[in-house]
Every structure is written in C-alpha cells, then in structure tokens.
Design a protein around this motif. Structure first.
Motif, mmCIF file in Angstrom:
data_model
loop_
_atom_site.group_PDB
_atom_site.id
_atom_site.type_symbol
_atom_site.label_atom_id
_atom_site.label_comp_id
_atom_site.label_asym_id
_atom_site.label_seq_id
_atom_site.Cartn_x
_atom_site.Cartn_y
_atom_site.Cartn_z
ATOM 1 N N LEU A 182 14.189 -2.487 1.743
ATOM 2 C CA LEU A 182 13.013 -2.405 0.880
ATOM 3 C C LEU A 182 13.175 -3.283 -0.358
ATOM 4 O O LEU A 182 12.242 -3.952 -0.799
ATOM 5 N N ILE A 231 14.274 -6.046 -0.867
ATOM 6 C CA ILE A 231 13.975 -7.469 -0.756
ATOM 7 C C ILE A 231 12.704 -7.744 0.052
ATOM 8 O O ILE A 231 12.410 -8.886 0.362
ATOM 9 N N SER A 232 11.946 -6.681 0.379
ATOM 10 C CA SER A 232 10.760 -6.881 1.219
ATOM 11 C C SER A 232 9.507 -7.159 0.399
ATOM 12 O O SER A 232 9.318 -6.604 -0.674
ATOM 13 N N ASP A 233 8.648 -8.023 0.926
ATOM 14 C CA ASP A 233 7.348 -8.260 0.299
ATOM 15 C C ASP A 233 6.385 -7.160 0.688
ATOM 16 O O ASP A 233 5.498 -6.799 -0.072
ATOM 17 N N LEU A 234 6.577 -6.644 1.915
ATOM 18 C CA LEU A 234 5.779 -5.507 2.362
ATOM 19 C C LEU A 234 6.708 -4.539 3.084
ATOM 20 O O LEU A 234 7.313 -4.884 4.097
ATOM 21 N N GLY A 235 6.816 -3.343 2.537
ATOM 22 C CA GLY A 235 7.629 -2.312 3.178
ATOM 23 C C GLY A 235 6.710 -1.217 3.686
ATOM 24 O O GLY A 235 5.871 -0.719 2.943
ATOM 25 N N ILE A 236 6.857 -0.878 4.962
ATOM 26 C CA ILE A 236 6.007 0.167 5.534
ATOM 27 C C ILE A 236 6.885 1.325 5.969
ATOM 28 O O ILE A 236 7.793 1.158 6.799
ATOM 29 N N ILE A 239 9.606 -2.422 8.520
ATOM 30 C CA ILE A 239 9.054 -1.137 8.959
ATOM 31 C C ILE A 239 10.231 -0.219 9.243
ATOM 32 O O ILE A 239 11.104 -0.568 10.044
ATOM 33 N N VAL A 244 8.728 -14.771 3.531
ATOM 34 C CA VAL A 244 8.049 -13.473 3.447
ATOM 35 C C VAL A 244 8.821 -12.487 4.319
ATOM 36 O O VAL A 244 9.145 -12.799 5.461
ATOM 37 N N ILE A 245 9.121 -11.317 3.756
ATOM 38 C CA ILE A 245 9.850 -10.304 4.531
ATOM 39 C C ILE A 245 8.993 -9.045 4.661
ATOM 40 O O ILE A 245 8.470 -8.536 3.673
ATOM 41 N N ILE A 246 8.821 -8.618 5.904
ATOM 42 C CA ILE A 246 8.049 -7.409 6.185
ATOM 43 C C ILE A 246 8.985 -6.428 6.872
ATOM 44 O O ILE A 246 9.671 -6.807 7.830
#
Ligand SMILES: Cc1cc2nc3c(=O)[nH]c(=O)nc-3n(C[C@H](O)[C@H](O)[C@H](O)COP(=O)(O)OP(=O)(O)OC[C@H]3O[C@@H](n4cnc5c(N)ncnc54)[C@H](O)[C@@H]3O)c2cc1C
Ligand SMILES: Cc1cc2nc3c(=O)[nH]c(=O)nc-3n(C[C@H](O)[C@H](O)[C@H](O)COP(=O)(O)OP(=O)(O)OC[C@H]3O[C@@H](n4cnc5c(N)ncnc54)[C@H](O)[C@@H]3O)c2cc1C
Lengths: 252, 318
Positions: free
Chosen positions: B293, B295-300, B284, B280-282
């Motif tokens: 972004l 490859i991210s599962d959650l990009g903030i 910020i 899992v990649i998060i």
C-alpha cells in the motif's frame, strides 16, 4: 562424503534489522536465528550425507550469541558446528568472510561445500563463488536440484529461461536456491540431541587467517519517498477505478 | 576514470541488456571504455557493443564447460596487462559467478546490488538500496583499483551513442584445472508466451493471495486482455505454481512498466525492490496492513477473485 554447509545466524527477519549509527554495521542481537535461506542447504547436505553415510559440518562466521540459529540447524540433524566468532571480524565484507570460511572448511576437510545463493540480511550474493575460488574447486551455482553419483556432483542450474544440467567431479561447491527442497522440521529428539552436539568456537587467529575488509559505508540516507496514493475498500465497483487509472496511464 | 570495462554476456537476443545499460552509464565516466564479451559473438553483436560506447571488445568464446572459472582467470590476466580502473557486472547468475571468482582471484572486494555508481576523479562511490528501497547506502572502496561493482538491472537506461564498430581482440579461455571442470551436459528452456516480463508496458503480478495454482488462471486471463506480461512473488514460485522466470524482486527480475498490477501480493521488501519504480502501481489485497500500500497509486482492499473477473468483463465490454 564430508559435507560442509555454510550457515549464517541473522537478526529475526520478522522485524527489520538496525544499522549501528556510528559503525553502520548490522546490529546483531544475542538471539539470532538461522537464515531461512540456509535451511535448504542443510536439508540437501543431510540428504546427501544419509545417502553416502557421510557427515554434515556446519560452518559459520559471526557473533555466536546464544547459538540459537546454529542449534536450529543441529536439531535438523547436522553432526557438528564450527563458528568463527571474533570481534575483529565485525563488519567484514564478503571476500573477508569467504577467506575465513575457507580456512575453517579446509581445517575440517571436505568433499562438498554447500551455501545459499544469497543471504537474507546482506544478500551481496557472491560469497559462494569467492569461496569456491579460494578452495580451488568448481562452483555449481543456483542449484534447484543436487545429486551425487560416485565422485560426480550433478545439479540442475536455474537459468533465466529454464535450467541447465551441470556436473563436475568432487570436491566441489554447490549454491542452492530457496525452494530447492522441503527442509525438514526438527523433531523433539533432534532438538534434545542438538543441545549436546559439538560446537567448536574459534577465532581468526586459531585458523591462522588474516583478512581485511576493503570497503566502507560512508553514508546512510532515506530514499526519496513515493507520493502515497488512494486506498479504497471494494464496494463491488472497485474495478471501475482500475479501468479509469489504466485509461489515464494511456495503456488501454 | 581512465579505463572502465563492462562484462557483457551473450543471450539469445544478443548482448545482455544489463550490459548495454552499464556501457551507457560508463560513457559518462570518460576515458577508455571496453566490453568483456562472453559468447559466440558476431559482427552484429560487436556493433551493438560499439553503438553503446565500447571502443574495444575483449571476446571470450565458451566451450561446453561452465565458463565462469575460466572467464574469471582470463579477465584477471587481462587486468594484469591493462590495469583497468573499474570493472562492472550486472546482477545476473553468470555475472555473479565470474565477478565472485575474479574478486577472490585478484584479492579485490566487490560492491554488489548497486543502483548508482558515482565517479569523482579516481574515487568511486556505489549506492545501494536497503529495506525495500526505503534507505540508500553509499559505500566506497578502501583498496586500489581495479574496483569491482555488480549493478542491478534497470538501474540505468541503455542508449546508443552512435559509436562505430569496436576493435575486437579474441581472448583465450585458460585451462584452470579442477576449478574449471564443471560441464554443462544439457539445457532446458521453457517456451515463453506473450511479452517479455522485463520489457512489457503492463505487468500483472500474483502472490500467495491467489490461493492455489489454479488461481493464476484469472491472472493469465487479465494479462491476455491487456497485452500484459505476468509476474509473481517468490512465495508462489517456491510453491511451484509458476516458473522462476516470472519472479519479480531481489532474486528475480527488475521491472519498470507503465502499470504494475499486484494481486494478492503483500509487498515484502525483497519483492518491492524489483517493481517499486513502476510508473503506476495498483494493488489488490485483503488486509489493510500490506506494505505494498505504501507505494501504490491505487490500493484496493478486497477479494481479487471478485475484483479481477469484473475488471476482465469491463475490459471486454469496451
Ligand atoms: C545491506 C548490506 C549490504 C552489503 N553489501 C555488501 C557488498 O556489496 N559487498 C560485500 O562484500 N559485502 C557486503 N555486505 C557485507 C556482507 O553481507 C557480509 O560480509 C556477509 O558476511 C557475507 O555476505 P552475504 O551475507 O551478503 O553473503 P551472500 O553471498 O549473500 O550469501 C550466500 C551464502 O553464503 C553463506 N554465508 C554468507 N555469509 C556467511 C557467514 N557469515 N557465515 C556462514 N555462511 C555465510 C550462506 O550460506 C549464504 O546463504 C553487505 C552487508 C549488508 C548488511
Ligand atoms: C534472500 C531473499 C530473497 C527474496 N527474493 C524475493 C524476490 O525476488 N521476489 C519476491 O517476490 N520475494 C522474494 N523473497 C520473499 C519475500 O520475502 C516474501 O516472502 C514474498 O515476496 C511474499 O510473497 P506474497 O506477497 O505472495 O505472499 P504473502 O506475504 O503471504 O502475501 C499474500 C497477500 O495476499 C493477500 N490475499 C490473500 N487472499 C487474497 C484474496 N482473495 N484477494 C486479495 N488478496 C488476498 C494477503 O492479504 C497478503 O497481503 C525473498 C526472501 C529472501 C529471504
């Protein structure tokens, strides 16, 4: 001290390079730039030459193009350049490249050879070691600091957990890590002088080397894509999304 | 494949993990499997090599010399006697030094940065990733064996095979004269705290977006809360904010944690190759264009200095 610094001209890394669909070689435009990785080697070479009243000769292999990258290094203060430009060397592997560079360096004469630890475009990361073996000198690799005291070359060699102090008598080869020193910016005077500094363009035949590349790219294909995730704007509550994801991953 | 050799360097914890990964991989090629072991050695270390599939160990014990030139000569001599088909190395400093010198000594090309090695009869194909892992390149050898390959860490998983103690043959380190005259006069090791970066289940990594050296404090604090290891981009290693041992990427470590939290990291190709296989990649970051972004599962999209303190607080309140 005669310092030979290996420098590579590469396509501007600001935009990814292309591979020729037929040959699979990197497409090299006329205006290539100095590999950023090599600016550290040039800076260290210049410092050591200043300290020992020596000279810095740039050694490069590849299509010379408009020599923009080589002039960048000359503008920093290097004395001269030798560039091996020979269509028959297109697509050379690292060992073939090392063979050609070794011949050019031997012809110039050297007390110290400097290279980067890995280039930006090919990053096989083995050329300096191959070159050292061909020149029959010790390889002081992954240096984050370099000093010369008399005939002794001393480096701080980066390790996984810190660094080792390593030394050898010269002649030797040193590979330098990025960030080892702060490379100088060319001055206006340096840029003007670089235009008239000697650049010796030679072929493999001129150097009397005969090298062969023993590897072949057979296919280039896209990697399986990673499913793209969620993109949110922080509205002050974004951290809660992270907590939820950490819970889902069962790590908290 | 009739005979495969895997170079394995001794580390403080025993045989280097990448060496055990390569031994595991090489078992699948069939045939004879031997380890070229560089280090003081012990029965326990040799047993670990055996357990990962080596039936034979060629043991090289270093002195205070930088062992690379001499080890390359020793391996070249051994190869002359035993004619191995394939010799594998990891993408580490010592491995690269020895593989490079060996290549020049034997006049054999090397395929580097391998993430996959396929053997079909006597033919070897090596795959590597370019453009940050978006494109795969397959390359073959056009020379005779032995084929030399340098593989990236964590390309393969180390697993024991239940193999017994290997036969150990001690190999002398030859005197190679001036080429081998580099000497190690002192060693300096940092004291490492917390879980090891390559083994941690969670990695919290920082890039230039933390703004200044002091910005790493919030990264440390979050890592402490999560029992995570901290990582970094080369930009902040070169800036001197954190030591090189924290660098993730092409010229740093390869990590595959359950969760990778990247704060203020743009996601340059050379960084992505070291972490893109995290589960899992998060991420910020400030600008919506950052390649991480992709490859991210959650990009903030936000300010890490606002998001992370709130995250730490939320975790403390649990
Ligand atoms: C994506 C890709 C993958 C490749 N993989 C391999 C591979 O696995 N094996 C292989 O043998 N070749 C490989 N090559 C070819 C290789 O990049 C070239 O042969 C190159 O000229 C030398 O290797 P490098 O740039 O990777 O050198 P590195 O070993 O990464 O470079 C270290 C230093 O050597 C010096 N140097 C390197 N090349 C030159 C040059 N032409 N002129 C002057 N100084 C130089 C520079 O100081 C540089 O910083 C690959 C090329 C590409 C584009
Ligand atoms: C041969 C070679 C090898 C390399 N090897 C590696 C390697 O092993 N590992 C590696 O990491 N790099 C490596 N690099 C360097 C790599 O190309 C990049 O330069 C580097 O990864 C960029 O680091 P960064 O993301 O910290 O910085 P930047 O690209 O400057 O990104 C900073 C990010 O932070 C964001 N940001 C700024 N302020 C905030 C804030 N307050 N809150 C949130 N976000 C913010 C910005 O929007 C930006 O996206 C290598 C380069 C070369 C040429």
């Amino acid at each position: 001290m005669r310092v030979a610094v290996c420098v590579k001209q590469i396509p501007d890394p600001a935009s990814p390079y292309d591979l020729d669909p037929e040959t699979h070689f990197v497409v090299r435009p006329t205006d290539q730039v100095l590999d950023d990785t090599d600016r550290y080697g040039v800076e260290i070479g210049l410092q050591l030459a200043e300290q020992t009243e020596g000279t810095v000769t740039l050694i490069s292999m590849g299509p010379s193009g408009n020599l923009q990258g080589i002039r960048q290094a000359l503008a920093m203060g290097a004395d001269k350049a030798v560039i091996v430009d020979d269509a028959s060397l297109q697509g050379s592997d690292s060992l073939a490249t090392a063979g050609v560079l070794a011949a050019a360096i031997k012809r110039e004469g050297f007390d110290l050879v400097i290279a980067g630890t890995e280039s930006t475009d090919g990053y096989a990361g083995i050329l300096p070691q191959q070159l050292a073996e061909l020149l029959e000198v010790p390889a002081l690799t992954f240096a984050k600091k370099v000093a010369v005291e008399g005939d002794t070359v001393k480096i701080e060699r980066q390790t996984q957990t810190g660094y080792d102090e390593v030394e050898s008598p010269s002649p030797a080869l040193v590979s330098v890590t990025a960030g080892a020193v702060e490379p100088r910016y060319p001055t206006f005077k340096g840029i003007m002088q670089a235009k008239s500094k000697p650049v010796d363009t030679v072929t493999a035949g001129d150097l009397g080397v005969d090298v062969a590349t023993k590897q072949k790219i057979v296919s280039i294909r896209p990697a399986p894509e990673r499913a793209s995730g969620e993109l949110i704007e922080d509205d002050g509550e974004a951290h809660l999304k992270i907590v939820a994801l950490l819970e889902q991953a069962k790590v908290i | 494949m009739a005979t495969t050799w895997v170079f394995v360097e001794e580390t403080e914890e025993g045989p280097a993990t990448v060496g055990l990964e390569l031994l595991t991989k090489a078992r699948a090629f069939g045939g004879e499997l031997a380890a070229l072991y560089l280090g003081a050695g012990s029965d326990e270390h040799f047993a670990a090599l055996g357990a990962h599939g080596a039936s034979k160990v060629f043991h090289m014990a270093p002195s205070d010399l930088l062992p690379t030139a001499s080890a390359a000569a020793a391996i070249a001599d051994l190869a002359g006697q035993h004619s191995p088909d394939l010799i594998l190395f990891g993408l580490t400093y010592t491995d690269r030094d020895i593989a490079g010198r060996l290549s020049a000594r034997m006049g054999k090309t090397i395929l580097s940065n391998a993430t996959e090695i396929s053997v079909d009869g006597g033919a070897v194909t090596v795959t590597n990733e370019i453009f940050g892992g978006m494109t795969l390149v397959d390359t073959t050898f056009e020379s005779d064996a032995p084929y030399l390959v340098i593989a990236r860490a964590k390309a393969f998983v180390a697993e024991e095979s239940g193999g017994g103690a290997p036969e150990v043959e001690s190999v002398a380190m030859p005197d190679v004269g001036h080429s081998g005259s580099a000497r190690v006069t002192a060693s300096h090791a940092e004291r490492l705290e917390g879980p090891k970066l390559e083994e941690a289940a969670i990695v919290v990594a920082a890039g230039r977006g933390i703004g200044a050296e002091e910005g790493f404090a919030v990264i440390n604090e979050l890592a402490m809360k999560l029992g995570a290891a901290t990582g970094a981009t080369r930009a902040i290693v070169d800036a001197g904010w954190v030591p090189y041992s924290k660098q993730v990427g092409q010229t740093g470590k390869t990590v595959k944690p359950d969760v990778y939290i990247a704060a203020g990291v743009s996601g340059a190709m050379q960084h992505l190759v070291g972490m893109k296989d995290s589960k899992v990649i998060i991420a910020i970051y400030k600008d919506e264009e950052a390649p991480i972004l992709g490859i991210s599962d959650l990009g903030i999209v936000g300010d890490l200095h606002k998001v992370l303190p709130k995250l730490i607080e939320a975790l403390s309140n649990r």
